[in-house]
Design a protein around this motif. Sequence first.
Motif, PDB file in Angstrom:
ATOM      1  N   GLY A   2      -9.983 -84.257  30.937  1.00  0.00           N
ATOM      2  CA  GLY A   2      -8.677 -84.019  30.629  1.00  0.00           C
ATOM      3  C   GLY A   2      -8.831 -82.612  29.519  1.00  0.00           C
ATOM      4  O   GLY A   2     -10.059 -82.015  29.437  1.00  0.00           O
ATOM      5  N   TRP A   3      -8.099 -82.209  28.899  1.00  0.00           N
ATOM      6  CA  TRP A   3      -7.972 -81.253  27.986  1.00  0.00           C
ATOM      7  C   TRP A   3      -8.361 -81.340  26.607  1.00  0.00           C
ATOM      8  O   TRP A   3      -8.070 -81.836  25.512  1.00  0.00           O
ATOM      9  N   LEU A   4     -10.139 -81.205  26.730  1.00  0.00           N
ATOM     10  CA  LEU A   4     -10.857 -81.375  25.483  1.00  0.00           C
ATOM     11  C   LEU A   4     -11.003 -80.283  24.641  1.00  0.00           C
ATOM     12  O   LEU A   4     -11.033 -80.616  23.408  1.00  0.00           O
ATOM     13  N   GLY A   5     -10.941 -79.355  25.224  1.00  0.00           N
ATOM     14  CA  GLY A   5     -11.500 -77.976  24.249  1.00  0.00           C
ATOM     15  C   GLY A   5     -12.880 -77.669  24.126  1.00  0.00           C
ATOM     16  O   GLY A   5     -13.774 -78.684  24.296  1.00  0.00           O
ATOM     17  N   TRP A   6     -13.085 -76.539  23.729  1.00  0.00           N
ATOM     18  CA  TRP A   6     -14.454 -76.248  23.264  1.00  0.00           C
ATOM     19  C   TRP A   6     -14.801 -76.622  22.178  1.00  0.00           C
ATOM     20  O   TRP A   6     -14.847 -75.950  21.036  1.00  0.00           O
ATOM     21  N   GLN A   7     -15.067 -77.994  22.100  1.00  0.00           N
ATOM     22  CA  GLN A   7     -15.766 -78.542  20.593  1.00  0.00           C
ATOM     23  C   GLN A   7     -16.412 -79.943  21.120  1.00  0.00           C
ATOM     24  O   GLN A   7     -16.585 -80.281  22.200  1.00  0.00           O
ATOM     25  N   ASP A   8     -17.078 -80.580  19.889  1.00  0.00           N
ATOM     26  CA  ASP A   8     -17.869 -81.660  20.300  1.00  0.00           C
ATOM     27  C   ASP A   8     -17.048 -82.872  20.292  1.00  0.00           C
ATOM     28  O   ASP A   8     -17.402 -83.858  21.168  1.00  0.00           O
ATOM     29  N   TYR A   9     -15.862 -83.044  19.688  1.00  0.00           N
ATOM     30  CA  TYR A   9     -14.934 -84.296  19.779  1.00  0.00           C
ATOM     31  C   TYR A   9     -13.702 -83.715  19.999  1.00  0.00           C
ATOM     32  O   TYR A   9     -13.081 -82.707  19.734  1.00  0.00           O
ATOM     33  N   ALA A  10     -12.777 -84.396  20.613  1.00  0.00           N
ATOM     34  CA  ALA A  10     -11.413 -84.217  20.759  1.00  0.00           C
ATOM     35  C   ALA A  10     -10.646 -85.527  20.475  1.00  0.00           C
ATOM     36  O   ALA A  10     -10.772 -86.558  21.006  1.00  0.00           O
ATOM     37  N   ALA A  11      -9.575 -85.515  19.642  1.00  0.00           N
ATOM     38  CA  ALA A  11      -8.516 -86.505  19.509  1.00  0.00           C
ATOM     39  C   ALA A  11      -7.337 -86.096  20.241  1.00  0.00           C
ATOM     40  O   ALA A  11      -6.599 -85.003  19.976  1.00  0.00           O
ATOM     41  N   ILE A  12      -7.031 -86.760  21.344  1.00  0.00           N
ATOM     42  CA  ILE A  12      -6.019 -86.425  22.336  1.00  0.00           C
ATOM     43  C   ILE A  12      -4.980 -87.585  22.662  1.00  0.00           C
ATOM     44  O   ILE A  12      -5.277 -88.808  22.465  1.00  0.00           O
TER      45      ILE A  12
END
Length: 342
Positions: free
Chosen positions: A100-110
């Motif tokens: 899903g929509w995680l973004g260019w980063q190490d962690y995602a809170a979604i």
Amino acid sequence: MADFDLPARNRRLLLVRRPTGVPGPRHFAMEDAPRPVAGPGQILVRNLYLSIDPAQRGWVADAASYVASVPLGSVMRSLGLGIVLNSNEARIAEGEFVYGWLGWQDYAAITFDQVLTSVAEPRLPLAAYASVLGISGMTAHLALEQLGRPKTGEAVLVSAAAGAVGSIVAQLARRMGCRVVGLAGSDEKAARCVARYGCDVAIDYHLRDLESALRVATPNGIDIFFDNTGGEILDLALRHMAPFGRIIQCGTVAVPVWSPPPIGPRNEREMLTRRLSWSGFLIFDHIARCEETVEFLVERVLTGELVYDVEIDNGLEQAPSALVKLYQGVTLGKKLIFVGRG
Ligand SMILES: NC(=O)c1ccc[n+]([C@@H]2O[C@H](COP(=O)([O-])OP(=O)(O)OC[C@H]3O[C@@H](n4cnc5c(N)ncnc54)[C@H](OP(=O)(O)O)[C@@H]3O)[C@@H](O)[C@H]2O)c1
């Protein structure tokens, strides 16, 4: 199956300059931020594979699109595959993998609506869930089926045929009994389209007399054009469509800028006299069919009916240059960035 570490901080690639055309390293800056926590209704994801997509050019452009532009100073929008570390969402458990929509980063809170698909027990390597089972394969299958409506014996032309979407379209169309013609950016890629992706014929679109080659390859005209590029390739294909042909506009990678609007030939006479239909497709209109489509694709990959290729770079900092490479045509298969080890 998953190999990853759990860094104490969250590295994030922010959009800091708005590009005209294809974004590259100078448009992004790395930020070191605190590791996020899952708020009410959220899941905390350790990102593993980030997806590099041609559409990301459009997501950062300062122009109207099907989705709002990524604001300056925000994490770059990206699909990706990760593992759920904490869940405050009843429909997703810790330890599941989400795409899903995680973004260019190490962690995602979604939140749940930012998840396209989830899987508890993967049946294929994890990278498959961000490629052939991600938007590349889903788009290939759903757009071909719904807008192409292929019939046995029909001629299907696919542009960017050696790419993530195109390679799957070619194989699915061939399986449906179509004659498949691929267009790709080099002789090597064209040969791969024939040897690996089931094209009957594949042509390097840089060929001086592409028109003659296309005429020979599709003597009765093109019934379905699955177009990933637009531009001059589309202009040419329009003049070779068979009566009642269907054009699926999936992408426009060949059009460098949209403002001012690029000028091309007037094609309405081709549309009229050949009685063509020309439809745009956007995978995000078909989210309800994602899970079912993944099941369809998994079975075909497991039986060997469908092959897929991924090209994986290591490290979040590689993401901007990977996007540039995609537009340079130097990638083979679906481009992913592995960020699971910092
Ligand atoms: N509508 C949707 O919902 C949806 C979903 C996913 C993807 N897409 C679209 O599908 C298309 C393919 O995406 P993908 O992820 O599979 O990427 P891809 O095909 O793996 O990579 C892009 C390819 O485009 C080709 N290309 C680049 N510049 C070009 C140019 N000027 N003229 C012709 N070809 C050029 C290159 O291949 P060559 O070396 O062969 O030139 C490059 O490898 C893109 O347009 C993308 O936006 C649409």
